[in-house]
Design a protein around this motif. Structure first.
Motif, PDB file in Angstrom:
ATOM      1  N   TYR A  31      82.636  43.773  44.418  1.00 19.92           N
ATOM      2  CA  TYR A  31      81.274  43.340  44.728  1.00 19.92           C
ATOM      3  C   TYR A  31      80.302  44.452  44.345  1.00 19.92           C
ATOM      4  CZ  TYR A  31      81.501  46.441  48.794  1.00 19.92           C
ATOM      5  OH  TYR A  31      81.617  47.544  49.605  1.00 19.92           O
ATOM      6  N   GLU A  63      83.005  41.664  38.187  1.00 19.08           N
ATOM      7  CA  GLU A  63      83.997  40.600  38.349  1.00 19.08           C
ATOM      8  C   GLU A  63      85.325  41.075  37.778  1.00 19.08           C
ATOM      9  OE1 GLU A  63      81.097  36.696  37.884  1.00 19.08           O
ATOM     10  OE2 GLU A  63      82.918  36.884  36.697  1.00 19.08           O
ATOM     11  N   HIS A  82      88.921  39.923  36.185  1.00 23.76           N
ATOM     12  CA  HIS A  82      89.560  38.800  35.500  1.00 23.76           C
ATOM     13  C   HIS A  82      90.887  39.241  34.889  1.00 23.76           C
ATOM     14  CE1 HIS A  82      86.062  35.963  35.455  1.00 23.76           C
ATOM     15  NE2 HIS A  82      85.401  37.096  35.615  1.00 23.76           N
ATOM     16  N   ASP A  98      74.923  39.554  35.312  1.00 15.87           N
ATOM     17  CA  ASP A  98      75.824  38.562  35.915  1.00 15.87           C
ATOM     18  C   ASP A  98      76.739  37.896  34.891  1.00 15.87           C
ATOM     19  OD1 ASP A  98      74.408  39.248  38.137  1.00 15.87           O
ATOM     20  OD2 ASP A  98      73.545  37.282  38.503  1.00 15.87           O
ATOM     21  N   THR A 148      80.066  36.547  33.060  1.00 14.62           N
ATOM     22  CA  THR A 148      81.368  36.029  33.474  1.00 14.62           C
ATOM     23  C   THR A 148      82.090  35.480  32.256  1.00 14.62           C
ATOM     24  OG1 THR A 148      82.499  34.702  35.166  1.00 14.62           O
ATOM     25  CG2 THR A 148      80.717  33.624  33.968  1.00 14.62           C
ATOM     26  N   GLU A 158      79.777  31.093  37.534  1.00 13.47           N
ATOM     27  CA  GLU A 158      81.219  31.215  37.770  1.00 13.47           C
ATOM     28  C   GLU A 158      81.920  29.938  37.319  1.00 13.47           C
ATOM     29  OE1 GLU A 158      82.672  33.910  38.845  1.00 13.47           O
ATOM     30  OE2 GLU A 158      80.833  34.998  39.345  1.00 13.47           O
ATOM     31  N   HIS A 199      76.071  33.468  44.643  1.00 13.09           N
ATOM     32  CA  HIS A 199      77.005  34.198  43.782  1.00 13.09           C
ATOM     33  C   HIS A 199      78.434  34.074  44.293  1.00 13.09           C
ATOM     34  CE1 HIS A 199      76.947  37.461  40.490  1.00 13.09           C
ATOM     35  NE2 HIS A 199      77.986  36.665  40.381  1.00 13.09           N
ATOM     36  N   SER A 217      82.547  32.896  44.165  1.00 13.04           N
ATOM     37  CA  SER A 217      83.737  32.837  43.315  1.00 13.04           C
ATOM     38  C   SER A 217      84.746  31.943  44.010  1.00 13.04           C
ATOM     39  CB  SER A 217      84.314  34.234  43.063  1.00 13.04           C
ATOM     40  OG  SER A 217      84.611  34.877  44.282  1.00 13.04           O
TER      41      SER A 217
END
Length: 316
Positions: free
Chosen positions: A3, A45, A47, A115, A117, A191, A255, A257
């Protein structure tokens, strides 16, 4: 989970999805001073792509304070004008033990970008992020998509960049339904959410102003075959799909997920919100709630609150 800490990238680890107060914490990346990514690290983020872990995050070089010579180019004050998207790579299967290093800056055509993604699709990998139309627009903030050749390289040129959504609805503007002036109207925090049974792909994004009680989640659905074709996306214009619950003092929810319970029988939304909407970003706390699916395959989100909630199925 990770975060915004503003100064670095920190990784949290919890045995229970609904309890982050006692989570383990680990410094994942500390940027050196004097770089273009040294300050205001936002929206990291984590991944897992092609057997490696990647952290995509936003940062700027100078505390988010452009000099007057830059700021005067904008119709309104434009903090974040120098924010860009960066990628860390951590080889291996376990993000907790992986060593992360800076891999690249993603190409956003030397324009405001926050932001970021990843959107994974059968046709390839895509970068979706919050963008301006032009370099010095200031506002509104929109959702852009570009094609990627790998998790750290964009293959689209500027003319191929597509704007998927703009904050044109009243609930996407701040204050709500501003009749003039688009300052602080935002689409951000995109997201990917995939229905595990139907395969439908959604982008759940944040709308309005992030430190405001009206911050909420909107929805795009990919109804065609090409994520780069704007006409293949359908926006839910009727209103937020997840929004404040004043009866529970749950404001500014955004925001998000998404994850599933350990036994894969439940779907969960993890998001931030605030109990006191006048304290802005500092009032945010972490929440997790179970959600279900509507008959048409779209997500059916609960009203936000504080629980206590039953832990995810299969979690001990």
């Amino acid at each position: 989970m990770t975060y915004t800490t503003n100064d670095n990238i920190t990784l949290l680890r919890s045995h229970v999805l609904t309890d982050w107060k006692s989570a383990d914490s680990k410094l994942l990346f500390q940027p050196p001073q004097g770089t273009n990514y040294s300050t205001n690290l936002w929206a990291p983020e984590l991944h897992y792509i092609d057997s490696n872990w990647y952290v995509i995050f936003t940062a700027d070089p100078n505390g988010d304070s452009p000099p007057p010579e830059v700021d005067m180019n904008c119709d309104w004050s434009c903090p974040a004008v120098h924010h860009r998207i960066y990628v860390l790579e951590g080889p291996g299967s376990d993000p907790w033990t992986a060593t992360f290093t800076l891999k690249a800056q993603l190409n956003t055509y030397d324009q405001f970008a926050i932001d970021g993604t990843y959107f994974q699709h059968s046709t390839g990998l895509y970068h979706i992020y919050s963008c301006w139309h032009r370099q010095y627009d200031g506002w509104p903030a929109n959702l852009c998509i570009t094609k990627m050749s790998n998790p750290w390289a964009v293959s689209s040129n500027f003319s191929e960049r597509q704007i998927l959504s703009v904050p044109s609805n009243p609930w996407e503007q701040t204050p709500y339904s501003r009749s003039f002036n688009i300052r602080l109207s935002s689409n951000e925090g995109p997201e990917q959410l995939t229905n595990p049974k139907t395969g439908q792909n959604f982008i759940i994004y944040s709308a309005a102003r992030s430190d405001n009680r009206n911050y909420c989640l909107g929805q795009l659905e990919l109804v065609g075959d090409d994520p780069m074709n704007v006409q293949d996306w359908r926006k839910k214009n009727e209103g937020c799909v997840f929004y404040q619950n004043a009866l529970e003092d749950a404001y500014g929810v955004g925001h998000a997920s998404f994850t599933s319970s350990p036994d894969k029988s439940e779907d969960w939304i993890v998001y931030h919100g605030m109990r006191n909407p006048t304290n802005g970003w500092s009032a945010r706390t972490i929440r997790a709630q179970k959600f279900t699916w509507n008959a048409d395959g779209t997500p059916n989100f609960p009203r936000p609150g504080y629980g206590p909630y039953t832990v995810p199925s299969g979690q001990h």
